[in-house]
Design an enzyme around this catalytic site. Sequence first.
Site, PDB file in Angstrom:
ATOM      1  N   ARG A 133      46.432  10.981  -9.051  1.00 58.57           N
ATOM      2  CA  ARG A 133      47.464  11.903  -8.570  1.00 58.57           C
ATOM      3  C   ARG A 133      46.951  12.912  -7.542  1.00 58.57           C
ATOM      4  NH1 ARG A 133      48.834  12.200 -14.225  1.00 58.57           N
ATOM      5  NH2 ARG A 133      50.432  10.654 -14.699  1.00 58.57           N
ATOM      6  N   LYS A 193      50.292  12.957   7.598  1.00 63.11           N
ATOM      7  CA  LYS A 193      51.100  11.765   7.337  1.00 63.11           C
ATOM      8  C   LYS A 193      50.180  10.627   6.934  1.00 63.11           C
ATOM      9  CE  LYS A 193      55.352  12.083  10.027  1.00 63.11           C
ATOM     10  NZ  LYS A 193      56.188  11.371  10.999  1.00 63.11           N
ATOM     11  N   GLU A 248      49.396   8.406  23.089  1.00 66.50           N
ATOM     12  CA  GLU A 248      49.741   9.598  22.304  1.00 66.50           C
ATOM     13  C   GLU A 248      49.383  10.876  23.050  1.00 66.50           C
ATOM     14  OE1 GLU A 248      51.584   9.290  19.658  1.00 66.50           O
ATOM     15  OE2 GLU A 248      51.131   7.373  18.702  1.00 66.50           O
ATOM     16  N   LYS A 257      50.052  19.403  18.476  1.00 62.95           N
ATOM     17  CA  LYS A 257      50.434  18.804  17.200  1.00 62.95           C
ATOM     18  C   LYS A 257      50.377  19.843  16.076  1.00 62.95           C
ATOM     19  CE  LYS A 257      50.522  14.977  14.206  1.00 62.95           C
ATOM     20  NZ  LYS A 257      50.370  13.535  14.028  1.00 62.95           N
ATOM     21  N   GLU A 317      58.611  17.126   8.166  1.00 64.02           N
ATOM     22  CA  GLU A 317      59.568  16.504   9.069  1.00 64.02           C
ATOM     23  C   GLU A 317      61.002  16.657   8.592  1.00 64.02           C
ATOM     24  OE1 GLU A 317      58.100  12.959  10.982  1.00 64.02           O
ATOM     25  OE2 GLU A 317      60.110  12.227  11.306  1.00 64.02           O
ATOM     26  N   ARG A 333      59.495  18.329  13.560  1.00 66.12           N
ATOM     27  CA  ARG A 333      58.350  17.419  13.624  1.00 66.12           C
ATOM     28  C   ARG A 333      58.713  16.047  14.185  1.00 66.12           C
ATOM     29  NH1 ARG A 333      53.460  16.454   9.285  1.00 66.12           N
ATOM     30  NH2 ARG A 333      52.499  14.749  10.444  1.00 66.12           N
ATOM     31  N   ASN A 368      57.634  11.832  17.384  1.00 63.16           N
ATOM     32  CA  ASN A 368      57.936  10.400  17.377  1.00 63.16           C
ATOM     33  C   ASN A 368      58.562   9.917  18.677  1.00 63.16           C
ATOM     34  OD1 ASN A 368      57.092   8.963  15.073  1.00 63.16           O
ATOM     35  ND2 ASN A 368      58.459  10.220  13.830  1.00 63.16           N
ATOM     36  N   HIS A 399      58.518   6.294  19.565  1.00 65.64           N
ATOM     37  CA  HIS A 399      58.078   5.558  18.370  1.00 65.64           C
ATOM     38  C   HIS A 399      59.173   4.687  17.759  1.00 65.64           C
ATOM     39  CE1 HIS A 399      54.592   8.057  18.808  1.00 65.64           C
ATOM     40  NE2 HIS A 399      54.034   7.628  17.701  1.00 65.64           N
ATOM     41  N   HIS A 428      58.095   1.109  17.110  1.00 61.66           N
ATOM     42  CA  HIS A 428      58.027   0.480  15.784  1.00 61.66           C
ATOM     43  C   HIS A 428      58.756  -0.855  15.776  1.00 61.66           C
ATOM     44  CE1 HIS A 428      57.182   4.521  13.514  1.00 61.66           C
ATOM     45  NE2 HIS A 428      56.127   4.050  14.140  1.00 61.66           N
ATOM     46  N   HIS A 473      49.436  -0.144  18.108  1.00 61.63           N
ATOM     47  CA  HIS A 473      50.459   0.893  17.949  1.00 61.63           C
ATOM     48  C   HIS A 473      50.646   1.690  19.245  1.00 61.63           C
ATOM     49  CE1 HIS A 473      52.812   4.127  16.201  1.00 61.63           C
ATOM     50  NE2 HIS A 473      51.891   5.004  16.542  1.00 61.63           N
TER      51      HIS A 473
END
Lengths: 378, 378
Positions: free
Chosen positions: B136, B158, B200, B242, B252, B256, B260, B263, B267, B280
């Site tokens: 955890r 993330k 990026e 960032k 997000e 935030r 993206n 993206h 994606h 990517h």
Amino acid sequence: MDVAATLSTAGTSPGFLHRVTIDLGERSYAIDIGAEVLGDPGTWAGLPRAATAAIVTNDVVAPLYLSRLRSALAPHFPRVLDIVLPDGEAHKDWPTLNRIFDALLTHACDRKTVLFALGGGVIGDMTGFAAACYQRGVPFVQVPTTLLAQVDSSVGGKTAINHPLGKNMIGAFYQPLRVVCDLATLATLPAREFSAGLAEVIKYGPIADPAFLDWVEDRMEALRAREPSALAYAVRRSCEIKAAVVGQDERESGLRAILNFGHTFGHAIEAGLGYGAWLHGEAVGCGMVMAATLSQRLGRVSADYVQRLTRLIAAAGLPTRAPRLADDNAARYLALMRVDKKAEAGAIRFIVVDEQGHAELCPVPDAVVAEVIDACCV
Amino acid sequence: MDVAATLSTAGTSPGFLHRVTIDLGERSYAIDIGAEVLGDPGTWAGLPRAATAAIVTNDVVAPLYLSRLRSALAPHFPRVLDIVLPDGEAHKDWPTLNRIFDALLTHACDRKTVLFALGGGVIGDMTGFAAACYQRGVPFVQVPTTLLAQVDSSVGGKTAINHPLGKNMIGAFYQPLRVVCDLATLATLPAREFSAGLAEVIKYGPIADPAFLDWVEDRMEALRAREPSALAYAVRRSCEIKAAVVGQDERESGLRAILNFGHTFGHAIEAGLGYGAWLHGEAVGCGMVMAATLSQRLGRVSADYVQRLTRLIAAAGLPTRAPRLADDNAARYLALMRVDKKAEAGAIRFIVVDEQGHAELCPVPDAVVAEVIDACCV
């Protein structure tokens, strides 16, 4: 730290639709306790708006309560999905968890989707972990239908799945939006599972509240007869104690570990016999006898106290003698306990209690633990 | 919200061993940027005490940097384990993640164990998610060795793995203790991966800082020649932007999402071609051309701006024409984008920009998106 001192002192009268609040700042939430509340649309007012509610349950609970919950949620959510998993601790694993993700993705569920965990501890732990991970976190609601889940596992945000090398090893601290305990669901619970839940009820006395230990002793017969007022108070008081502990230590950096009284031995029993052979509560019941015996060896409680607790655990219908796990039995127990999450730098740590309702986490030499194992095994 | 206004205005001179702080209350941490710092034991001072450090890396990075990092950590941790995974986005999945858990449990790693993510974005995302879930939650440190990881994926918490039905669908927001960017590692990066990282870097200009867009245009040749001062400033300014965005919106819930930019289209390209076919960053580069084209259709930027950005992306060595994914190409793109995490109630949402460095999340009608897809595909 004295947990009992921080508890509210609301009397012992059963309160239908009692609300216990768990105070975690912006992650605070309510535990609502009542009878026949699950099928009432009013119960589900005030949750966040979302396009989809997804009920996660198992094939034993689904025929009993799924359609009722689905109907009650329908006025609040445009779409109500259900995801029915196989029942049992043996399925608390990655492939089963992944069935939740498959279903959510197949139905293009977005990250406002609200998950509902309808079932016992396994469903609650898995649904909570799925909610923690799906799209990096979606909201979820606990709807526990077993005594164990109502008094313990649904409250406090511990979620997990098992790994072949250890129970609950993969998981997250992730709090639900709300917990709704419908006491009426306890009527359908098989006797063996009901007894397993009593183990966690019994636990709260030794670790935090001697008066509650007395009450549980007095009312054990009423509890096993599932008398509504006894159930209502047992669930409420258990949740109050758990909420007080978790409110002080959400992520188990210290105090919260006391809720694991009996669990270090219990986890070894579960892992050693193979998950599912004994119910979690059965292993915890037996584990509390072992932890009390350990507390006695360390001079914290008397032999009388150990006997008293052992009698109570037996009266709850739980095993009090530990199973042998191997020819080199103590070594096997110790090896299994060394992967316990409370272990640190290879030293196993145990929750030990005194007779005044205080508990603490203690490293204990292997030799002392081995003696306790020998004394407690059949 | 105006991100640029919240940024520090420290000049453009390259700062070796520059520190960018990401302000997230008790989860705040430092991004340390320097050259040849990974193998210096002094770099790793001040981390929490633990019995074990576990370095997670891949079979491409391991021969280059693993022994250096292991030696540098040895003075700080009694035991340093390493876990070497297969390289590539195709392995960003549950079976590979589980190899981390297997290793940690086999070595009885406790919940103070510190994980070190040594590698690119895939290693960082997987190690971070493993850290979020193991018992955890255990602490972890990012040691990004690719440009993409240094300027983007290692910062902000993330973490995720892919699901066959969607990229990064299973994960957590989980912050590292520290990020250490060793610029010297960029010297060994293959040209294709370096270009992917530039995507990026380029991104931060359109969404937050027109002056940085100008700077990247001016210095593209120096960047591709991996001139140290240019690299140092690109990494630092990217991390500053960032950090400013994430500091305002860790999970997000709004702002935030601007990170993206490009993206959503990207994606779809990655998923449609099969993870790993395009890097990517390549998909994001091409996705930014598409997102800029979409911004133009919505009247937010001029055709000149789209051309300027397209030229810059090409100059970075990135593809600017999108691949066809199916005979019914636009429909396929739309279906893939509907499972995007920013989608809500079935509506796909896109980051669109203006020419002043502002970006926002916008639902866009399918017909408009389909036109953009048709215009941008080969």
